[in-house]
Each structure stands twice: as C-alpha cells, then as structure tokens.
Design a protein around this motif. Structure first.
Motif, PDB file in Angstrom:
ATOM      1  N   ILE A 346      26.705  37.006  41.332  1.00  0.00           N
ATOM      2  CA  ILE A 346      25.611  37.639  40.600  1.00  0.00           C
ATOM      3  C   ILE A 346      25.004  38.833  41.352  1.00  0.00           C
ATOM      4  O   ILE A 346      24.511  39.767  40.745  1.00  0.00           O
ATOM      5  CB  ILE A 346      24.530  36.590  40.253  1.00  0.00           C
ATOM      6  N   TYR A 347      25.114  38.820  42.667  1.00  0.00           N
ATOM      7  CA  TYR A 347      24.505  39.898  43.441  1.00  0.00           C
ATOM      8  C   TYR A 347      25.477  40.988  43.873  1.00  0.00           C
ATOM      9  O   TYR A 347      25.065  41.959  44.490  1.00  0.00           O
ATOM     10  CB  TYR A 347      23.811  39.313  44.686  1.00  0.00           C
ATOM     11  N   SER A 348      26.743  40.801  43.601  1.00  0.00           N
ATOM     12  CA  SER A 348      27.691  41.794  44.120  1.00  0.00           C
ATOM     13  C   SER A 348      28.483  42.491  43.023  1.00  0.00           C
ATOM     14  O   SER A 348      29.436  43.180  43.322  1.00  0.00           O
ATOM     15  CB  SER A 348      28.668  41.121  45.094  1.00  0.00           C
ATOM     16  N   PHE A 349      28.113  42.300  41.768  1.00  0.00           N
ATOM     17  CA  PHE A 349      28.935  42.893  40.709  1.00  0.00           C
ATOM     18  C   PHE A 349      28.101  43.694  39.720  1.00  0.00           C
ATOM     19  O   PHE A 349      26.887  43.561  39.637  1.00  0.00           O
ATOM     20  CB  PHE A 349      29.709  41.796  39.967  1.00  0.00           C
ATOM     21  N   ASN A 350      28.797  44.526  38.970  1.00  0.00           N
ATOM     22  CA  ASN A 350      28.258  45.167  37.775  1.00  0.00           C
ATOM     23  C   ASN A 350      29.459  45.579  36.929  1.00  0.00           C
ATOM     24  O   ASN A 350      30.602  45.388  37.345  1.00  0.00           O
ATOM     25  CB  ASN A 350      27.367  46.368  38.117  1.00  0.00           C
ATOM     26  N   GLN A 351      29.178  46.149  35.806  1.00  0.00           N
ATOM     27  CA  GLN A 351      30.261  46.586  34.922  1.00  0.00           C
ATOM     28  C   GLN A 351      29.990  48.008  34.451  1.00  0.00           C
ATOM     29  O   GLN A 351      28.849  48.474  34.448  1.00  0.00           O
ATOM     30  CB  GLN A 351      30.366  45.655  33.709  1.00  0.00           C
ATOM     31  N   PHE A 352      31.031  48.687  34.049  1.00  0.00           N
ATOM     32  CA  PHE A 352      30.894  49.996  33.399  1.00  0.00           C
ATOM     33  C   PHE A 352      32.024  50.136  32.403  1.00  0.00           C
ATOM     34  O   PHE A 352      32.976  49.329  32.417  1.00  0.00           O
ATOM     35  CB  PHE A 352      30.924  51.127  34.441  1.00  0.00           C
ATOM     36  N   ARG A 353      31.901  51.123  31.567  1.00  0.00           N
ATOM     37  CA  ARG A 353      32.952  51.336  30.567  1.00  0.00           C
ATOM     38  C   ARG A 353      33.743  52.577  30.930  1.00  0.00           C
ATOM     39  O   ARG A 353      33.180  53.586  31.352  1.00  0.00           O
ATOM     40  CB  ARG A 353      32.344  51.484  29.170  1.00  0.00           C
TER      41      ARG A 353
END
Lengths: 508, 490
Positions: A346-353
């Motif tokens: 939960i603290y080390s990720f993100n998303q993009f398109r």
C-alpha cells in the motif's frame, strides 16, 4: 606638464565615475498578489511577468531569482468594483524598504498601461536612490529571501528550484568542458517555513481555509501536529500518542459528513492499531481507534483522492490485496481489491495509464528501483537509478530469526510515496546519504522527480534541486501546482524532538 | 615496442575498468550486522556455554568453588556479526555471514582459535564463517532455492533444530500456500577417518517438508515433517543407525487483539543396534511436544504467556523411548549436552531455558539447555515450561520487559538429582522459578544499552543434591545473572 596632468585627471575622473553609471540595478519581481479577481493564480503570474518586463531597461535589469537581485519587488493588485489599484513595494535583498509606488485605474482596459506606469515610477525612484548611493544594500552581495510574504499562496520565486532533466547539461561552445545549465520551471519558486519543532516523518494536507491558508498535518513517531500554512506555519493543535505507538502513515480524506478525517496508521504491539482524528473547534479529536489496517489516501492513477487499506498478515507484513476503504465509526468496509505486483504494498505503489489508456502499476522495490508493471502485473521496465529512501520504519518481534540475526526484531522500512498527477505524471521522492547501511540509515539530501511514461520507460521531466536535509515526505498540491517538501533539519535525539521545515515550490 | 607497451597498458587499464565497472552496475551490495558487548556477573555462567545444574549431583561451575557459597564470575564477552549479500538481481544473490567473538582476556595471537582473541595483543585468527549460500529463484517457477551453509529454524519454534547448517532448501509460494522442502547434511563422519567408508555413507541428514497456508489475514495453519536420519553409528545410545520422523501441526491466529500461536508434534523412530549386537536390536521412540502461546496489547505494552511441553523418558526405558529428541549432536556421533542446536525464544528466560533472543550465542548457559531436557535420547526428561511476561514501552527510547517462568521435568530418570541425605532421587519434578527483567535504552536507533538481571529459585527437584563447603548436603545455590550490554544492530 600641467596640460599633461589636467589631461590625465580628465581621463581618470570619468573612469572612476563610469562604474557607478555602468552598474545596473538587478531587480527581481518576486510576487504579485491578486485580490478580488477571477483566475487569481493566472493573474498573479501575468502581472509578475508584465512588471518584470517593463522594469527591464537601461538602468534596471530584471533578474530571475532573489538570489541574483539587489532589489526585490512585491506587489498587490486589488479590484473593488471596476476600480483597481496596483501597489508595489521595493526592498533591498536584506529587507530594507527602498520605495513604494501605486497606480490606480478605472477599468480592466487600463491595467496594462498601469503596469507600465508603475514600472516607470519604480524605475525613477530606484535610479535616484542608487545614483545618489542612498542604499548601502546595493554594495552588498544579493541575499536570499527566506521570509514568507503576506499570503497563503504567496510563494516567493526562486526559479532554480526546479530543474528540467533534458537540458541539464549543455556542452560549451568550445573546449572539452561541459557546463551545467538549469532551466527554470515557470516564473515561480520556493517558500520555506521557519523551523518547526519536532522531526516529522510524515505530512498530509487538509483543506484550504477561507483566508486562503492551508491545513497541514505533520506526524512524528508519537505525535500528530496540526498547522495552518499561510504566510507562516502556525501550530494550532497537537496530540501525543502512547510510547508504545509508532506512527507509520498519515493521510487525510474528506469523510461522508464533510469533515476531514485524519488517518493515523499506528503499529502497536506488532500489529496495526490505527486511529482517525478530526478537527473540532480547532482541536484534534479522536473519532476512531484500533483499526487493524494500514491506510493511505491518494490519487490512484491520478484519479480522485480515495482511501485505501491493506491488512497485516500473521507472517506477511503487508497481507493480500489493497482495498478501497470506507469508514463508519470504528468499522472499516473494504471493496474493489487491487492486486499487488511483486514488491508492491500500500505504501510503495501507484498506477498510471499509458497512451492507450491501459493501467500500469509502478512500485519502488526494496532496493530502490522504480519498477513498472503492465495491466497483468508483468514487469515491463525498471529504472537504472535508485529512488525512494526513507528513515521511517517499524519493528516486529521476530523470534524466528533472533538466533541468526542477533536482533529480536525485524525492521520494516516504509518507502517514499509515489504520487501520480491527473496528467499521468509520476512523482517520486529520492533521498541520498552517506550512511545507508542495512538498517542504519541517515540520508542527507532529497529531491522530488517527475516522470512521464513514454511508451517504453519512465522518462524524467523535471526534478527539484536537492534539499540540504533529509526529505522524509513530499506532496504535490495539484490544485495550486505547489510542491510541498518536508525536511528534517534536526533529527530527534535523547534530549530533543528534533526539528523540521516545510518548503513549498511552485511547479508550472 | 614502446608503443606496444603503452598499448598493452592502456588495454589492460581499460579491461580492468570495464571489469570493475560491470559488477558495480549489476550488483547490489547489502550489509547487515551487529556488535554486542556484555559484561556478566553470575554465579553459574562462565562464558563456556552449555547446561548448568544437571545430573544426579549437579556440578559447580568452576573447580575451586569449594566454599559454602559459589564465587561470582565476572567477564566481558563481545560478539560481532557481519552479513554481506552480493545481489545480482532480485532473484539471485550470494549471502554470507561472519562472526568474530571473544571473551576479554581469554587468549591471543597464535594461542587463540575461534571464540577467542580477547587477550593482550589480540591478533587472533578468529573469523568464523556462519553462512555462505546462494539464494536464487528457479526461472519460470515460484520456487526460491537456498543452497549452501545457511540458517535454518524449524516451524516448531526451534525445539527440534535451530542452527546454521549446510543444505538445500526450496521455498515455493503458491498463492496463500508456502511450501518448504529441503535436505540438510549435518555431519559426514567419513571425514573423521573413523569409518573408512566412502563419503556420504556415514551421515547425519535432516529432511524437511513444511507447508503453511494463510487462511486469512488472521489465521495461518501449517504442517511439518522432519526426517532425522543418522547412519553414523552413534555411541550414545549405542546404535548403528537412527531414524526419527517428526510430524507436527502449527497454527497462528489473531482473535481480536489477542494473538495466539502453537503447535503439536509427534516423534516416532528407531535406534538400531542399541546394544551394539546387531541392527535388529532396536529401540523405538514415541515422543510428543506441544506449545500454546498468547500475546495481547495491554497498557503501554504487551502481556505474553506461553506453555511448552516436551515428553520425557522414565528411568528404565528399555526399548521404548519416550523423550523428545532434538539435534544436539557432536561430530563424533555423540549426543552432546553442550550442542546448542535447539532454542525456545518465546519464554523470555535468561537461565531457565536456552533463549537465543536474550542470550549471547554459543556461550549461553541454561538449566534446560536443549528442549528434550537431557543429554541423550535415553535420558531426556522432557519439560513443562510455563512463562508469563510483560513487555513495556516506557518512553519511545526506553523499554522494560519483566518475565517469570516455571519449569518442571515431564518424567523422572537417571538425570534427576539425588538427595544426599536420603540418597534417593527427589520426589519433586519442579526445577525452579525464574524472575528476570530486561531494560533497554535506545541511545540511537541502532544502539541500545541493555541491562538484564535474572534470578532462579531452584525447586524441590534439586533438594539436598550437592555437598556444600562444610561437607554436608545442601541445595545448590540459586543461579543469578546480571548483564550490562551494548547492542549495535544494523
């Protein structure tokens, strides 16, 4: 002989005078506040640019940063009905007032000519002052402005705070040496708070208050502090936690009732025991406790800010999927699970398109490399440089490995956040330091990097200048295009809570 | 020719630069380590390690302890461990671990060996290699493999095997299931030259199968199987071979704020040729062990409690052994009372049992040194060990842990002390009560100053079992320890 002496004197006198005529006044238009106008931010920048270009002349040169300037000009543009007033204040770089000037007008049509008139007035005054050598400040080296100006969003420009990557170096025209060249990001810059007591590990931003100031929450290991950030950082309320608590995340999100929920993720006795606080009458009030989840509120793939939660397992530090979370009293409801790729939590990720609209996941792996995964969580790319880096950790009793490691605890470090903007840009923090050895970490400088996915890799768009201190956290306030950078100016110790500072840089 | 020389030098320099540059780009260097310094004040601990107060007449810690009261030992012990990992990528790394430990003033220079080198002029050859193993993921599979000399701890909280050992372990993750399968070679006695047989025929091997399933975030269940296969012709009990199967079920759950964990395990096996006559003259083993532990946050800390049971042997077991068997083996094929290859760290004890989390390492001394509570499979007494503790965080920098523990033997046999007045074994199985406290102050995140103090009130098990300085029967002196330490961990 006499003639020769007279001739020499006649030659020498102009030479001694020339430098004073020849030296130009370096003026920096720091900030133009705008009151009572639509498109306030845009107007401020426009006025700043207009005044700078109109001041620029034979005797005055408009420079790009306070550091280069002899004179710093600030101003205000106020409209009341149709009437407006442009007011300007010129100070030396050391803060001594030199002159004030104003111009009034009857309608918006007169605004641009009014800026010209204001520039003329200032030019005349400054030329007089400097010609008659009334200002001793002109003889001193230009200083750096650190004092905040009179408004929440009055961010003093320091153009060199943001560096574009693609033009960082440029070969000199001749020779073998390569000179660095910095490219400024817009006509804006940095504001630095005063020293804030307590070495904060985490920062979260709340609402914008009616006076334009901003709610800022800072967390130390066992303390939550609430500030309002206007011209200065004002401490409004604090809450202290049990010594057995360790705050590992701090997040804010608007609750269903319209109040701001402050999620304080806490590890207590090896398990998450998180709390939720709210502001009530200027005080911090706990509204929920013992929530067995890690929380983080952020904009997944640049979308609306949402609260997410992840559990801890019996063995796994971060167990299973990350869920969207909603709170009702002390109950947390989970929905819409998000599968984590390898190294993701939960603290080390993100998303993009990507350009095709496909969802990509980006994480910082434990070694500090950025790793990008496709929509089925297959690794696509990883960086060559390291990012992230945090001194924030929690410990879990680890008797299984105590004999081998000699340590009764396992150290779990929380990495830097990855923020994705609405435009799909990926922001990531980076700390570097001399002493980063196993679990002994002491970073000494940090920066924020902005990347964009070019179809095959994350390409650096810009980065901030390195801080002089460890950067525990950062946040890009997209509504204002302001980058908030938390810095540890003094670490906590046996007899001190340490100290922090908050820098705000304008990003255009 | 001059030109050629320069060319060679340049080429060599270039090649060297490339060679040194490539690993720097490809490898991650990871370092961890620790340094622990402890100053001991104790009546039984001497820095030697092993069990204390065992046997029909419990021995005194040092030879010249002939007075009424035991003399107090005081010594400094230091231990440093350095762990270096050369990481080629996420799925391939070489892990190494080294140790340098000594007691101040012990030996130095050429007279010193491992665990020594703290005497005047130091300069001892005393670098020990604990681990050297390769850790890699088999491409295209969810299986990680560790190959080499590595740390291993069983999932029975260490009561069977917790040691550094050579072998091959595989760890496979399949969703919520984790499966470990491995082979460990503890000894190959062909290296001793005694057997004269081919390599690999006189081994002590351990096979491992461990499965764990995460039912939910709050519940893990698992099953284990360990094969202990000793074909070295052990001398105690005299046996041509031993094969022990250990099976167990494990569980780890959280119910509200209460964390529960435990296991139940059975050992069954055979010791062949126990009388040295022929391989058919066998003794059979049927032993049990179980544990239950609970932990709950209360106030500024956590309350912990735990019970460990291991079964023991009766006096004359004949061919039916019932004592829990660990892996306390020496290279000579002898069950060794001083081999510390099992632990039970949950207890929080300093002297009652071997707790590696609070101890010093190979110099740990304890009353129940191995979890079978004996010196060989024929005299394992078994154990009931109940412990209760509270770990308090007083300030963010300061902690204090308070523990109390009670130990009983599970069975009576020849190891039980004899009352020197009645000349009979004592009736009581109660070995004693330990009360201890540990406080620590974090001077830095990585450096903690620690004070440990423990006192054991010996039970009826030891009544009148020694002869005091005046020559009359007496209870052994209650053990105590006080330790001042510095722990640097990174």
């Amino acid at each position: 002989m006499k003639k020769l002496i007279i001739l020499l004197v006649a030659l020498i006198i102009p030479l001694t005078v020339l430098p004073s005529f020849a030296s130009q006044i370096r003026v920096f238009v720091a900030d133009m506040n705008a009151v009572g106008v639509p498109n306030r931010d845009e107007m401020k920048n426009t006025l700043q640019t207009l005044l700078a270009s109109r001041l620029n002349g034979e005797r005055i040169v408009a420079v790009g940063s306070a550091a280069e300037a002899n004179v710093v000009v600030t101003g205000t543009y106020v409209t009341i009905g149709k009437v407006f007033s442009l007011d300007a204040l010129a100070k030396t770089s050391s803060g001594k007032t030199l002159t004030r000037a104003f111009v009034q007008g009857e309608s918006q049509d007169e605004l641009i000519p009014a800026v010209g008139k204001l520039a003329d007035k200032l030019s005349v005054d400054l030329t007089k002052i400097y010609s008659s050598d009334q200002s001793t400040a002109t003889q001193t080296a230009p200083g750096t402005i650190t004092a905040p100006i009179n408004s929440t969003s009055s961010i003093i420009s320091a153009k060199k705070d943001i560096i574009k990557s693609e033009q960082q170096i440029k070969p000199a025209l001749t020779g073998e040496f390569i000179k660095p060249q910095e490219i400024e990001q817009g006509n804006t810059g940095a504001w630095m708070s005063k020293r804030l007591t307590g070495a904060a590990n985490l920062m979260a931003i709340g609402k914008t208050l009616p006076d334009g100031s901003r709610e800022v929450f800072l967390a130390e290991d066992q303390r939550l502090s609430y500030y309002t950030q206007g011209a200065t950082m004002k401490l409004v309320a604090e809450a202290e936690f049990s010594p057995a608590d360790m705050i590992v995340s701090l997040d804010t999100i608007e609750a269903a009732d319209g109040n701001l929920d402050v999620y304080v993720t806490i590890i207590r006795s090896d398990e998450p025991a998180s709390q939720v606080w709210q502001l009530k009458s200027g005080k911090l009030v706990q509204v929920a406790e013992k929530l067995p989840y890690f929380f983080r509120a952020f904009s997944l793939a640049g979308g609306p800010k949402t609260l997410y939660a992840q559990a801890m397992g019996r063995e796994a530090d971060f167990f299973g999927d990350v869920y969207e979370a909603t709170r009702s009293g002390n109950n947390i409801s989970l929905k819409n699970p998000i599968k984590m790729p390898r190294f993701g939590d939960i603290y080390s990720f993100n998303q993009f398109r990507n350009s095709d609209g496909k969802l990509m996941t980006v994480v910082i792996n434990p070694d500090g490399y950025l790793v990008v995964y496709d929509s089925v969580l297959k690794e696509l790319w990883r960086s060559n440089d390291k990012f992230g880096g945090s001194e924030l950790y929690f410990q879990k009793e680890d008797l299984d490995n105590a004999r081998a490691t000699g340590d009764r605890f396992r150290w779990i470090f929380l990495n830097q956040r990855i923020q994705v903007t609405a435009k799909g840009e990926v922001l990531v923090g980076k700390n570097e330091g001399f002493w980063v050895l196993g679990n002994a970490r002491r970073y000494k400088k940090g920066a924020v990097y902005c990347f964009a996915w070019n179809g095959s890799s994350l390409e650096e768009k810009w980065r901030t200048r390195d801080t002089q201190n460890y950067m525990p956290d950062y946040w890009l306030d997209e509504s204002r295009n302001e980058l908030l950078i938390l810095q540890t100016v003094q670490r906590s110790g046996i007899e001190t809570r340490g100290a922090s500072a908050l820098a705000i840089k304008k990003v255009e | 020719m001059k030109f050629n020389k320069k060319l060679v030098v340049l080429a060599a320099a270039g090649a060297l630069s490339a060679a040194t540059a490539v690993p720097a780009m490809a490898f991650e260097n990871e370092f961890h380590g620790m340094y622990k310094l402890k100053y001991f004040i104790s009546n039984y601990e001497t820095g030697g390690g092993g069990p204390i107060l065992y046997g029909p007449t419990p021995g005194k810690p040092v030879a010249d302890d002939t007075t009424q009261n035991l003399k107090t030992n005081n010594y400094f012990e230091q231990r440093a461990r350095l762990f270096y990992t050369a990481k080629a990528n996420d799925d391939l790394k070489l892990v190494t671990g080294f140790e340098i430990d000594s007691v101040w003033g012990d030996y130095a220079q050429s007279g010193a060996t491992r665990n020594q080198g703290g005497a005047l002029e130091s300069d001892a050859v005393n670098l020990e290699t604990k681990w050297v193993y390769l850790d890699f993921k088999i491409p295209g599979t969810p299986t990680r493999t560790t190959v080499g000399i590595q740390p291993f701890k069983d999932q029975l909280k260490g009561i069977f095997l917790d040691a550094d050992v050579a072998g091959i372990m595989t760890k496979t993750s399949l969703g919520a299931t984790a499966l470990n399968v491995g082979y460990l070679r503890l000894y190959d006695n062909s290296y001793l030259g005694a057997t004269g047989r081919a390599r690999g025929m006189d081994d002590l091997d351990v096979g491992v199968i461990e499965a764990k399933y995460a039912v939910s975030k709050d519940l893990n269940v698992g099953g284990v199987y360990y094969l202990y296969a000793d074909s070295r012709r052990s001398t105690t009990p005299v046996a041509s071979a031993a094969m022990i199967h250990t099976v167990g079920l494990t569980a780890d759950a959280k119910v509200g704020a209460l964390a529960l964990s435990g296991f139940a395990a059975y050992q069954g096996g055979v010791f062949k040729g126990v009388n040295g006559v022929n391989d058919n003259d066998s003794a059979y083993l049927n032993a049990l062990a179980y544990n239950v532990a609970a932990k709950m946050p209360i106030g500024p800390g956590s309350l912990r409690t735990a019970l460990l049971f291991t079964s023991g042997n009766a006096e004359n077991t004949g061919y039916h052994l019932t004592g829990w068997v660990g892996t306390s083996q020496s290279k000579a094929g002898v069950w060794s009372s001083t081999t510390g290859t099992s632990t039970y760290n949950e207890s929080g004890m300093l002297l009652l049992n071997r707790n590696a989390a609070a101890g010093a390492g190979t110099t740990d001394s304890s009353i129940v040194y191995n979890t079978g509570n004996g010196t060989n499979p024929g005299n394992m007494q078994g154990l009931y060990l109940y412990t209760l503790g509270y770990d308090a965080t007083i300030t963010p920098k300061c902690y204090a842990n308070l523990n109390v523990g009670f130990a009983w033997t599970a069975h009576n046999n020849s190891l039980k002390p004899t009352d020197k007045v009645t000349n009979k074994q004592n009736a009581s199985n109660f070995m004693g009560t330990e009360v201890n406290i540990e406080t620590g102050y974090k001077m830095y995140d990585n450096l903690t100053a620690v004070v440990q103090a423990g006192y054991v009130i010996l039970g009826g098990y030891y009544k009148n079992s020694v002869t005091n300085g005046a020559g009359s029967a007496a209870d052994p002196e209650n053990p105590y320890t006080a330790r001042l330490g510095l722990n640097y961990l990174f």
